[in-house]
Design a protein around this motif. Sequence first.
Motif, PDB file in Angstrom:
ATOM      1  N   MET A  15      30.938  33.886  35.383  1.00 10.89           N
ATOM      2  CA  MET A  15      31.456  33.641  36.640  1.00 10.89           C
ATOM      3  C   MET A  15      32.758  33.052  36.619  1.00 10.89           C
ATOM      4  SD  MET A  15      29.773  35.474  38.841  1.00 10.89           S
ATOM      5  CE  MET A  15      30.661  34.643  40.406  1.00 10.89           C
ATOM      6  N   LYS A  16      32.661  32.016  35.843  1.00  6.92           N
ATOM      7  CA  LYS A  16      34.170  31.191  35.747  1.00  6.92           C
ATOM      8  C   LYS A  16      35.231  32.083  35.223  1.00  6.92           C
ATOM      9  CE  LYS A  16      32.166  26.672  35.014  1.00  6.92           C
ATOM     10  NZ  LYS A  16      31.858  25.283  33.953  1.00  6.92           N
ATOM     11  N   ALA A  17      34.934  32.996  34.115  1.00  7.56           N
ATOM     12  CA  ALA A  17      35.770  33.567  33.335  1.00  7.56           C
ATOM     13  C   ALA A  17      36.434  34.671  34.582  1.00  7.56           C
ATOM     14  CB  ALA A  17      35.409  34.567  32.512  1.00  7.56           C
ATOM     15  N   LEU A  18      35.606  35.301  35.344  1.00  2.89           N
ATOM     16  CA  LEU A  18      35.911  36.245  36.268  1.00  2.89           C
ATOM     17  C   LEU A  18      36.551  35.394  37.586  1.00  2.89           C
ATOM     18  CD1 LEU A  18      35.566  39.126  37.187  1.00  2.89           C
ATOM     19  CD2 LEU A  18      33.459  38.775  38.242  1.00  2.89           C
ATOM     20  N   SER A  19      36.224  34.417  37.976  1.00  8.63           N
ATOM     21  CA  SER A  19      37.060  33.568  38.984  1.00  8.63           C
ATOM     22  C   SER A  19      38.348  33.313  38.486  1.00  8.63           C
ATOM     23  CB  SER A  19      36.254  32.254  39.251  1.00  8.63           C
ATOM     24  OG  SER A  19      34.952  32.656  39.956  1.00  8.63           O
ATOM     25  N   SER A  20      38.552  32.913  37.113  1.00  7.45           N
ATOM     26  CA  SER A  20      39.619  32.476  36.404  1.00  7.45           C
ATOM     27  C   SER A  20      40.780  33.923  36.497  1.00  7.45           C
ATOM     28  CB  SER A  20      39.732  31.972  35.266  1.00  7.45           C
ATOM     29  OG  SER A  20      41.005  32.019  34.664  1.00  7.45           O
ATOM     30  N   PHE A  21      40.006  35.118  36.222  1.00  3.47           N
ATOM     31  CA  PHE A  21      40.658  36.403  36.132  1.00  3.47           C
ATOM     32  C   PHE A  21      41.442  36.730  37.421  1.00  3.47           C
ATOM     33  CE2 PHE A  21      40.784  40.989  36.271  1.00  3.47           C
ATOM     34  CZ  PHE A  21      41.819  41.237  35.593  1.00  3.47           C
ATOM     35  N   MET A  22      40.282  36.503  38.617  1.00  4.97           N
ATOM     36  CA  MET A  22      40.798  36.665  39.946  1.00  4.97           C
ATOM     37  C   MET A  22      41.788  36.015  40.687  1.00  4.97           C
ATOM     38  SD  MET A  22      38.804  39.425  40.565  1.00  4.97           S
ATOM     39  CE  MET A  22      39.550  39.826  42.327  1.00  4.97           C
ATOM     40  N   ALA A  23      41.824  34.710  40.081  1.00  4.93           N
ATOM     41  CA  ALA A  23      42.920  33.844  40.581  1.00  4.93           C
ATOM     42  C   ALA A  23      44.201  34.339  39.785  1.00  4.93           C
ATOM     43  CB  ALA A  23      42.597  32.341  40.287  1.00  4.93           C
ATOM     44  N   PHE A  24      44.175  34.735  38.539  1.00  2.51           N
ATOM     45  CA  PHE A  24      45.290  35.280  37.669  1.00  2.51           C
ATOM     46  C   PHE A  24      46.009  36.534  38.519  1.00  2.51           C
ATOM     47  CE2 PHE A  24      46.437  38.557  34.786  1.00  2.51           C
ATOM     48  CZ  PHE A  24      47.392  38.283  34.418  1.00  2.51           C
ATOM     49  N   LEU A  25      45.078  37.272  38.807  1.00  2.00           N
ATOM     50  CA  LEU A  25      45.537  38.433  39.672  1.00  2.00           C
ATOM     51  C   LEU A  25      46.541  38.347  40.995  1.00  2.00           C
ATOM     52  CD1 LEU A  25      42.593  41.105  39.268  1.00  2.00           C
ATOM     53  CD2 LEU A  25      44.774  41.173  38.047  1.00  2.00           C
ATOM     54  N   GLN A  26      45.654  37.372  41.630  1.00  2.00           N
ATOM     55  CA  GLN A  26      46.059  36.653  42.923  1.00  2.00           C
ATOM     56  C   GLN A  26      47.507  36.095  42.726  1.00  2.00           C
ATOM     57  OE1 GLN A  26      44.733  37.861  45.798  1.00  2.00           O
ATOM     58  NE2 GLN A  26      43.205  38.778  44.763  1.00  2.00           N
ATOM     59  N   GLN A  27      47.951  35.742  41.410  1.00  2.00           N
ATOM     60  CA  GLN A  27      49.013  34.807  41.421  1.00  2.00           C
ATOM     61  C   GLN A  27      50.420  35.545  40.670  1.00  2.00           C
ATOM     62  OE1 GLN A  27      47.493  31.121  39.740  1.00  2.00           O
ATOM     63  NE2 GLN A  27      46.355  30.597  41.514  1.00  2.00           N
ATOM     64  N   ASP A  28      49.707  36.360  39.837  1.00  2.00           N
ATOM     65  CA  ASP A  28      50.647  37.028  38.572  1.00  2.00           C
ATOM     66  C   ASP A  28      51.450  37.794  39.485  1.00  2.00           C
ATOM     67  OD1 ASP A  28      51.911  38.849  36.755  1.00  2.00           O
ATOM     68  OD2 ASP A  28      50.659  37.586  35.553  1.00  2.00           O
ATOM     69  N   PRO A  29      52.901  37.815  39.788  1.00  2.00           N
ATOM     70  CA  PRO A  29      54.008  38.693  40.334  1.00  2.00           C
ATOM     71  C   PRO A  29      53.930  40.147  39.750  1.00  2.00           C
ATOM     72  CG  PRO A  29      55.210  37.235  38.713  1.00  2.00           C
ATOM     73  CD  PRO A  29      53.580  36.675  38.767  1.00  2.00           C
ATOM     74  N   ARG A  30      53.613  40.355  38.523  1.00  2.00           N
ATOM     75  CA  ARG A  30      53.367  41.860  37.971  1.00  2.00           C
ATOM     76  C   ARG A  30      52.387  42.556  38.810  1.00  2.00           C
ATOM     77  NH1 ARG A  30      52.636  40.256  31.993  1.00  2.00           N
ATOM     78  NH2 ARG A  30      51.198  38.814  32.969  1.00  2.00           N
ATOM     79  N   VAL A  31      51.188  41.984  39.288  1.00  2.00           N
ATOM     80  CA  VAL A  31      50.424  42.805  39.693  1.00  2.00           C
ATOM     81  C   VAL A  31      50.954  43.327  41.151  1.00  2.00           C
ATOM     82  CG1 VAL A  31      47.922  42.626  41.210  1.00  2.00           C
ATOM     83  CG2 VAL A  31      48.362  41.144  39.167  1.00  2.00           C
ATOM     84  N   LYS A  32      50.875  44.743  41.104  1.00  2.00           N
ATOM     85  CA  LYS A  32      51.441  45.604  42.195  1.00  2.00           C
ATOM     86  C   LYS A  32      50.252  45.737  43.189  1.00  2.00           C
ATOM     87  CE  LYS A  32      55.402  46.146  40.057  1.00  2.00           C
ATOM     88  NZ  LYS A  32      55.717  44.748  39.519  1.00  2.00           N
ATOM     89  N   ARG A  33      48.977  45.943  43.132  1.00  2.00           N
ATOM     90  CA  ARG A  33      47.900  46.301  43.877  1.00  2.00           C
ATOM     91  C   ARG A  33      46.915  45.111  43.689  1.00  2.00           C
ATOM     92  NH1 ARG A  33      45.313  52.005  43.317  1.00  2.00           N
ATOM     93  NH2 ARG A  33      43.862  51.058  45.285  1.00  2.00           N
ATOM     94  N   GLN A  34      46.697  44.722  44.799  1.00  2.00           N
ATOM     95  CA  GLN A  34      45.403  43.660  44.881  1.00  2.00           C
ATOM     96  C   GLN A  34      44.165  44.288  44.783  1.00  2.00           C
ATOM     97  OE1 GLN A  34      45.920  40.262  44.379  1.00  2.00           O
ATOM     98  NE2 GLN A  34      47.923  40.539  44.120  1.00  2.00           N
ATOM     99  N   VAL A  35      43.176  43.669  44.082  1.00  2.00           N
ATOM    100  CA  VAL A  35      41.671  44.248  43.993  1.00  2.00           C
ATOM    101  C   VAL A  35      40.924  43.184  44.503  1.00  2.00           C
ATOM    102  CG1 VAL A  35      42.327  45.755  42.085  1.00  2.00           C
ATOM    103  CG2 VAL A  35      41.351  43.815  41.670  1.00  2.00           C
TER     104      VAL A  35
END
Length: 127
Positions: A15-35
């Motif tokens: 859960m910690k790893a997944l939460s960290s990954f989701m936070a990464f997706l929300q913040q990284d400017p390279r992410v074009k589509r949010q999930v």
Amino acid sequence: AGVTPSPPAAGTAEMKALSSFMAFLQQDPRVKRQVKISQIAPALDAMGHRRAMQVLQQMQERGLGLDDPLTYIRAAAQRHAMTSVKKEAQEEEEDDVAKITKRLKWLNQFAGLSKKIRIGEGVGALY
């Protein structure tokens, strides 16, 4: 003497790893589509813990699949499933060859044949 805390359960670490990954997706400017986590959870679950963590780590460290994380994770799950099917088929094939080989050796030893069966030829002909 103090009480030693028990190590976190595997589920907590996941859960910690997944939460960290989701936070990464929300913040990284390279992410074009949010999930949403609900969109990727089935694919991650299908891959199993070890492979899912590898995929998430590769995405974070190397930037793989950040244009469309959902498609990337689903494709990784499909590749994992295909690899698993191929491995199972190879294991079954090896099991069949081993069974045939064992039976031919038994026949050579106990069947009282006038001529021994050549194991390599017998396996090839039967399989």
